[in-house]
Each structure stands twice: as structure tokens, then as C-alpha cells.
Design an enzyme around this catalytic site. Structure first.
Site, mmCIF file in Angstrom:
data_model
loop_
_atom_site.group_PDB
_atom_site.id
_atom_site.type_symbol
_atom_site.label_atom_id
_atom_site.label_comp_id
_atom_site.label_asym_id
_atom_site.label_seq_id
_atom_site.Cartn_x
_atom_site.Cartn_y
_atom_site.Cartn_z
ATOM 1 N N ASP A 1 0.859 -1.188 0.000
ATOM 2 C CA ASP A 1 0.000 0.000 0.000
ATOM 3 C C ASP A 1 0.891 1.232 0.000
ATOM 4 O OD1 ASP A 1 -2.799 -0.046 -0.133
ATOM 5 O OD2 ASP A 1 -2.986 -0.870 1.876
ATOM 6 N N ARG B 1 -7.450 10.936 1.276
ATOM 7 C CA ARG B 1 -6.798 10.039 0.322
ATOM 8 C C ARG B 1 -7.302 10.209 -1.109
ATOM 9 N NH1 ARG B 1 -8.140 4.468 2.933
ATOM 10 N NH2 ARG B 1 -6.812 3.630 1.272
ATOM 11 N N LYS C 1 -8.890 1.419 -6.541
ATOM 12 C CA LYS C 1 -9.731 1.096 -5.385
ATOM 13 C C LYS C 1 -10.559 2.319 -4.978
ATOM 14 C CE LYS C 1 -5.933 1.978 -2.132
ATOM 15 N NZ LYS C 1 -4.970 1.393 -1.199
ATOM 16 N N HIS C 2 -11.652 2.143 -4.227
ATOM 17 C CA HIS C 2 -12.248 0.941 -3.646
ATOM 18 C C HIS C 2 -13.644 0.817 -4.233
ATOM 19 C CE1 HIS C 2 -9.571 2.882 -0.665
ATOM 20 N NE2 HIS C 2 -9.250 1.671 -0.257
ATOM 21 N N HIS D 1 -13.803 -0.637 7.785
ATOM 22 C CA HIS D 1 -12.836 -1.311 8.658
ATOM 23 C C HIS D 1 -13.516 -1.776 9.946
ATOM 24 C CE1 HIS D 1 -10.005 1.056 6.179
ATOM 25 N NE2 HIS D 1 -9.138 0.106 6.468
ATOM 26 N N ASP E 1 -10.867 -6.113 -0.912
ATOM 27 C CA ASP E 1 -10.222 -5.401 0.174
ATOM 28 C C ASP E 1 -9.966 -6.422 1.284
ATOM 29 O OD1 ASP E 1 -9.171 -3.323 1.669
ATOM 30 O OD2 ASP E 1 -10.925 -2.030 1.483
#
Length: 341
Positions: free
Chosen positions: A102, A180, A210-211, A223, A295
Site C-alpha cells: 500500500d 486520500r 480502489k475501492h 474497517h 479489500d
């Protein structure tokens, strides 16, 4: 008679015994079955000998190199470790390992240090069109050259989620998509991301966009918890999904699919194991025949549910690679789910 205070300890011991049984069973998997299923798994690791054993048995297709693998280590030591894993793999007569990382730039730069820290791609949006394209490709070449020098073959970047118009949730401890994402303008995301991917690929490292189906409109952090994307498919096709289609159509990039529930298509399960999303939209409507990777499966939005169901449904839906990154010990349970099926 047992005291009630003994129950937590007994429960822990039982869980540990169950884990060890599962681990032994996976490690004894018949070679043809191991290699048939193992080609679908990319795992993080903390113990070299353990991951080497998985690699030489064909139980995995690749490794995920994270901050814990490189912390306070010299590039030469990291390179030697990856090379040693590849040597063990080749000695077993198996294909080379995928080696993923990553390294997005900005706050998600897991291999910096020792690699060069670069700003997020969002930092380029204020430049002129010519300058931002040139700079984005330069960022990609820098990441690609440095990753390749270690033996990394795949970068889980760039992020194509659209930048949220405003902070969507007070509880966003890990996703941080606002920092991000490149932009809230799909055309600008496509432009910068495409240039970055060209740079990565020129240096011999693959990109992973992604995502999908996108986190820019999502309120929950996958998460930790389940999250829903309730936008219509028509609206997503016209906005959030444009960068995905643009980059995939003009590169060799892989696609990372996230754990958001795309409620307009399949409200009952995350996109990462939805046949309606993976086969129906990505494979059939978009005609994307490249690699799809999930993911991390050790995330609350999917692991907190029935992980065995998720694993089997993902593979049956057409996912190529299952990522087990954060807690690599969970690989044994997840592999066993596939083996049992």
C-alpha cells in the site's frame, strides 16, 4: 465443579485449540487442492518461516508487505527477505509470488520510510493540466522504481473514490477517504490517476484501483462496521464510476472491490462477495476481464458477518484474489472455509 471465573480461561483455551487444529489441517492440505485454492490468496505476514511454508506449499499466491515488515529496516534487508521467499517458491516449482504493498502517497505510504515519502495525488489538482499529468506520472515512476527495487510487484493504488463534499461521519478512524481521494471531479480523478498508473507500469509495477463501488458517499467505515451506498446505478455510472472505467479501459490495472453494500443492486451483502455486482456489473456490463481482488477480509464489515459465506460467495462470483492483510493468522480459518466448500 468449575467456578464461573474459570469460564473465560476455558473459552480462550478452547479457541486456541480450535485455531491450532484448523492450522494443522490447512498445512496438511493435499498438494493439488492447496495449489488450486492457494492461487486465490494474498496474505500479510509477521513471521518469515511461517509465510515461507505457506508459499512453498502453494497455499498462497502472494504476500502483502506492510509497515510492520519494513519498520527500522534497510532496503537491502527487505529486498533480501522478499528474494528469499521467491527462491523458496521457485524451488518448489511454483509460480513467483505476487508481492503487494500500500503505497498511495500522503497518509497511506506504508513503506515510507525507507522509501521516499511523496504527497498525496490530491496535491496535484491545483497545477495546470500539463503540469499535473507530468507530475502524476513522475510520482508513479518514483513509486514504481522504488517498489520494484525491493521486489514488490503490485501497488494497491491509486484511490479512485471521489472526494466527499463534506466530512460524512464522526466515526472514521481508518478510511480517511477525504484525505486520500484525489478530487470530487471524476474527470480530474481519471486524468491524474491514469498518468500515475502509466508511471507505475513503466517501472514494472502493477496498479490496483480502489475501492469500487466507491467510498466517497459512504457514511460508515468498513474497517469497523457495515456500510451502505444507496445511490442509483445510473448516477454512479455518470460520476463515481467514471474514473474506474476510464483507468481500467486504458491500462493493465487490477480492481480492488470493497465491502460496501451497493443497495440498488444487492442490499443483502457487501459488493466484495456479490455476484450481482462482480459478475453482473463488472464482468458482464463493463466487460472487465482483468484481476479483481477484495479489500482486506479482516475488516468489520465482512469479518463480523459469516466469513465462510463471504469467501465462498466471492470466489463463486468471480473474484480472483482474496486479501488477508491485517491479521494474517485469520488466513487459516479463511482458507479452511474455501477448502470445506
Amino acid at each position: 465443579t468449575r467456578r464461573s471465573s474459570d469460564l473465560p480461561l476455558l473459552s480462550m483455551l478452547s479457541a486456541q485449540a480450535s485455531f491450532e487444529d484448523t492450522k494443522r489441517s490447512v498445512l496438511r492440505t493435499e498438494p493439488s487442492v492447496a495449489q488450486n485454492l492457494g492461487r486465490h490468496f494474498v496474505v500479510g505476514y509477521s513471521d518469515f518461516d511461517e509465510v515461507a511454508r505457506l508459499a512453498e506449499k502453494g497455499l498462497i499466491a502472494g504476500i502483502y508487505v506492510s509497515r510492520g515488515n519494513v519498520a527500522q529496516r534497510k532496503p537491502a534487508a527487505i529486498k533480501a527477505e522478499i528474494a528469499a521467499l521467491q527462491a523458496r517458491r521457485l524451488k518448489a516449482g511454483l509460480p513467483r509470488l505476487i508481492v503487494a504493498a500500500d503505497q498511495e502517497g500522503g497518509i497511506v505510504s506504508h513503506l515510507s520510510p525507507p522509501l521516499t515519502p511523496l504527497p498525496a495525488l490530491a496535491s496535484l489538482t491545483a497545477l495546470s493540466p500539463e503540469a499535473r499529468v507530468k507530475k502524476a506520472e513522475e510520482f508513479g515512476r518514483t513509486h514504481g522504481r522504488e517498489l520494484a527495487s525491493l521486489g514488490v510487484t503490485m501497488d494497491f493504488a491509486p484511490v479512485l473514490d471521489l472526494k466527499p463534499k463534506a466530512r460524512l461521519s464522526r466515526v472514521d478512524l481508518n478510511t480517511m477517504i477525504g484525505e486520500r481521494a484525489i478530487s470530487d471531479d471524476p474527470a480530474l480523478v481519471s486524468e491524474i490517476a491514469s498518468a500515475y498508473v502509466r508511471g507505475l507500469e513503466a517501472a514494472g509495477v502493477g496498479a490496483t484501483v480502489k475501492h469500487f463501488p466507491g467510498l466517497g458517499r459512504v457514511h460508515g467505515d468498513t474497517h469497523l462496521v457495515s456500510a451502505e451506498l444507496g445511490t442509483s446505478v445510473d448516477e454512479l455510472e455518470a460520476s463515481d464510476w467514471r474514473p474506474f472505467k476510464d483507468v481500467l479501459a486504458n491500462s493493465k490495472a487490477e480492481l480492488m472491490i470493497g465491502h460496501v453494500n451497493l443497495t440498488a443492486v444487492d442490499p443483502g451483502r457487501p459488493a466484495s462477495h456479490s455476484k450481482a455486482v462482480i459478475d453482473g456489473i463488472i464482468r458482464k456490463q463493463w466487460n472487465y476481464q482483468g484481476v479483481i481482488i477484495t479489500d482486506d477480509l479482516v475488516m468489520g464489515a465482512v469479518y463480523g458477518r459469516n466469513i465462510c459465506t463471504a469467501v465462498v460467495e466471492a470466489l463463486n462470483a468471480g473474484v480472483d484474489l482474496l486479501l488477508v492483510a491485517f491479521d494474517s493468522s485469520q488466513f487459516y480459518r479463511i482458507f479452511a472455509c474455501a477448502a470445506d466448500a
